[in-house]
Design a protein around this motif. Structure first.
Motif, PDB file in Angstrom:
ATOM      1  N   GLU A 152       4.445  17.895  -5.201  1.00  0.00           N
ATOM      2  CA  GLU A 152       4.421  16.168  -5.172  1.00  0.00           C
ATOM      3  C   GLU A 152       3.881  15.995  -3.252  1.00  0.00           C
ATOM      4  OE1 GLU A 152       4.042  14.751  -7.939  1.00  0.00           O
ATOM      5  OE2 GLU A 152       3.339  16.193  -8.577  1.00  0.00           O
ATOM      6  N   GLY A 153       5.061  16.571  -2.622  1.00  0.00           N
ATOM      7  CA  GLY A 153       5.086  15.422  -1.817  1.00  0.00           C
ATOM      8  C   GLY A 153       6.441  14.416  -1.174  1.00  0.00           C
ATOM      9  N   THR A 154       5.500  13.578  -0.613  1.00  0.00           N
ATOM     10  CA  THR A 154       6.390  12.123  -0.272  1.00  0.00           C
ATOM     11  C   THR A 154       5.632  10.708  -0.121  1.00  0.00           C
ATOM     12  OG1 THR A 154       8.603  11.355   0.574  1.00  0.00           O
ATOM     13  CG2 THR A 154       7.328  12.115   1.763  1.00  0.00           C
ATOM     14  N   GLU A 155       5.931   9.724  -0.426  1.00  0.00           N
ATOM     15  CA  GLU A 155       5.276   9.382  -0.147  1.00  0.00           C
ATOM     16  C   GLU A 155       6.169   7.580   0.622  1.00  0.00           C
ATOM     17  OE1 GLU A 155       3.781   7.675  -4.480  1.00  0.00           O
ATOM     18  OE2 GLU A 155       5.038   6.586  -4.479  1.00  0.00           O
ATOM     19  N   ILE A 156       5.041   6.886   1.290  1.00  0.00           N
ATOM     20  CA  ILE A 156       5.270   6.200   2.131  1.00  0.00           C
ATOM     21  C   ILE A 156       4.642   4.814   1.963  1.00  0.00           C
ATOM     22  CG2 ILE A 156       5.036   5.437   4.095  1.00  0.00           C
ATOM     23  CD1 ILE A 156       4.230   7.761   5.529  1.00  0.00           C
ATOM     24  N   GLU A 157       5.844   3.731   1.812  1.00  0.00           N
ATOM     25  CA  GLU A 157       5.593   2.478   1.308  1.00  0.00           C
ATOM     26  C   GLU A 157       5.029   1.438   2.030  1.00  0.00           C
ATOM     27  OE1 GLU A 157       5.992   0.378  -2.531  1.00  0.00           O
ATOM     28  OE2 GLU A 157       7.482  -0.288  -1.783  1.00  0.00           O
ATOM     29  N   VAL A 158       3.881   0.751   2.113  1.00  0.00           N
ATOM     30  CA  VAL A 158       3.878  -0.262   2.973  1.00  0.00           C
ATOM     31  C   VAL A 158       3.422  -1.442   2.746  1.00  0.00           C
ATOM     32  CG1 VAL A 158       2.473  -0.986   5.756  1.00  0.00           C
ATOM     33  CG2 VAL A 158       2.260   1.752   4.436  1.00  0.00           C
ATOM     34  N   THR A 159       4.303  -2.471   3.472  1.00  0.00           N
ATOM     35  CA  THR A 159       3.843  -3.327   2.954  1.00  0.00           C
ATOM     36  C   THR A 159       4.302  -4.806   4.381  1.00  0.00           C
ATOM     37  OG1 THR A 159       6.697  -3.760   2.808  1.00  0.00           O
ATOM     38  CG2 THR A 159       5.188  -3.730   0.733  1.00  0.00           C
ATOM     39  N   ALA A 160       3.490  -6.129   4.446  1.00  0.00           N
ATOM     40  CA  ALA A 160       3.540  -7.183   5.661  1.00  0.00           C
ATOM     41  C   ALA A 160       3.854  -8.516   4.898  1.00  0.00           C
ATOM     42  CB  ALA A 160       1.811  -6.153   6.460  1.00  0.00           C
TER      43      ALA A 160
ATOM     44  N   LYS B 174       0.787  -1.194  -0.071  1.00  0.00           N
ATOM     45  CA  LYS B 174       0.027   0.364  -0.471  1.00  0.00           C
ATOM     46  C   LYS B 174       0.930   1.059   0.170  1.00  0.00           C
ATOM     47  CE  LYS B 174      -4.152  -2.340   0.935  1.00  0.00           C
ATOM     48  NZ  LYS B 174      -4.761  -2.411   0.061  1.00  0.00           N
ATOM     49  N   THR B 175       0.884   2.015  -0.298  1.00  0.00           N
ATOM     50  CA  THR B 175       1.193   3.168  -0.865  1.00  0.00           C
ATOM     51  C   THR B 175       0.552   4.638  -0.407  1.00  0.00           C
ATOM     52  OG1 THR B 175       2.643   2.472  -2.419  1.00  0.00           O
ATOM     53  CG2 THR B 175       2.683   4.667  -1.856  1.00  0.00           C
TER      54      THR B 175
ATOM     55  N   VAL C 162       5.288  -5.497   9.905  1.00  0.00           N
ATOM     56  CA  VAL C 162       4.872  -5.190   8.758  1.00  0.00           C
ATOM     57  C   VAL C 162       5.837  -4.246   9.008  1.00  0.00           C
ATOM     58  CG1 VAL C 162       3.549  -2.969   8.299  1.00  0.00           C
ATOM     59  CG2 VAL C 162       2.288  -4.381   9.855  1.00  0.00           C
ATOM     60  N   THR C 163       6.727  -3.694   7.231  1.00  0.00           N
ATOM     61  CA  THR C 163       7.749  -3.049   6.885  1.00  0.00           C
ATOM     62  C   THR C 163       6.866  -0.864   6.267  1.00  0.00           C
ATOM     63  OG1 THR C 163       8.868  -4.570   7.051  1.00  0.00           O
ATOM     64  CG2 THR C 163      10.020  -2.877   5.618  1.00  0.00           C
TER      65      THR C 163
ATOM     66  N   ARG D 109      -4.009   2.062   8.622  1.00  0.00           N
ATOM     67  CA  ARG D 109      -4.853   2.083   7.499  1.00  0.00           C
ATOM     68  C   ARG D 109      -4.681   0.949   6.956  1.00  0.00           C
ATOM     69  NH1 ARG D 109      -5.988   6.996   3.705  1.00  0.00           N
ATOM     70  NH2 ARG D 109      -5.899   8.228   5.393  1.00  0.00           N
ATOM     71  N   ALA D 110      -3.233   0.557   6.554  1.00  0.00           N
ATOM     72  CA  ALA D 110      -2.838  -0.579   5.440  1.00  0.00           C
ATOM     73  C   ALA D 110      -3.212  -1.775   6.014  1.00  0.00           C
ATOM     74  CB  ALA D 110      -1.656  -0.692   5.212  1.00  0.00           C
TER      75      ALA D 110
END
Length: 130
Positions: free
Chosen positions: A86-94, A6-7, A109-110, A56-57
């Motif tokens: 643009e800001g920035t992005e947080i990528e969430v994996t699990a 999820k991004t 979770v990462t 949320r993810a």
């Protein structure tokens, strides 16, 4: 088993909205001058905002917010948010660490920003969908 990534995009406007909702108006979350003066690389996202996006993810993976039974993290790196559109992005994996006999799923979770982990020891326990 790995869950789909999820991004989340984070902009300065998001930080302003979060500051209003949380009451946390610390200038490191909106002033580059102050943030760099205290040794930060620039304006950073509120830690609890970052944690909420990751939560949320987890809720999306679980299928509902009330399926999240336990969730905790440690903050390791700030999420720097540039002053642009643009800001920035947080990528969430699990990764599913365990599925228990009583219907619980434990997740490791990462969360990363620009390829660097921003949280450590991020774990969640969710009720497995039946």
């Amino acid at each position: 088993m790995e869950l789909p990534a999820k991004t989340f995009r984070v902009t300065r406007a998001d930080l302003v909205r979060y500051a209003g909702a949380s009451g946390d108006f610390n200038p490191i979350h909106w002033s580059d001058r102050i943030a760099t003066k205290v040794g930060l690389p620039g304006v950073i996202a509120h830690g609890m905002f970052t944690m909420a996006l990751v939560g949320r993810a987890v809720a999306e993976w679980a299928g509902a917010p009330d399926a999240v039974l336990d969730y905790g993290v440690r903050f390791t790196r700030p999420v720097v948010v540039p002053d642009d559109d643009e800001g920035t992005e947080i990528e969430v994996t699990a990764v599913v660490r365990e599925v228990t006999e009583d219907g619980l799923t434990r997740l490791d979770v990462t969360a990363t920003c620009l390829g660097e982990k921003v949280l450590s020891q991020a774990r969640a326990t969710v009720r497995t969908a039946r």
